[in-house]
Design a protein around this motif. Sequence first.
Motif: not given
Length: 115
Positions: A45-56
């Motif tokens: 399994r690999e990371l595709v995309a992530v969004i932080g609580s601040g929107g980054r």
Amino acid sequence: QVQLVESGGGLVQAGGSLRLSCVHSGSIFSIYAMGWYRQAPGKQRELVAVIGSGGRENYADSVKGRFTISRDNAKNTMYLQMNSLKAEETAIYYCKVSSWTSDYWGQGTQVTVSS
């Protein structure tokens, strides 16, 4: 009880687009990140995309410029817009919500890209 439900997967031709959604329900305190991962047959399994609580936003190099992650906090929903899909991106796509105490995963949605 926390539940994450993905939708939007399916069969698409190479070069096409899909939009995945992930709705989470239940009480999750102090979410600091939400993300999309994928797992192809025989691969990790690999990371595709992530969004932080601040929107980054952060993206895997392989999807930069083609995929866009977003979230609608009012709807408890996260999205992944995928454009210019490639056959090698055929995989099960999972959403993940991370709080300071736990990680929560959805059951996954199949994306199949035909060449």
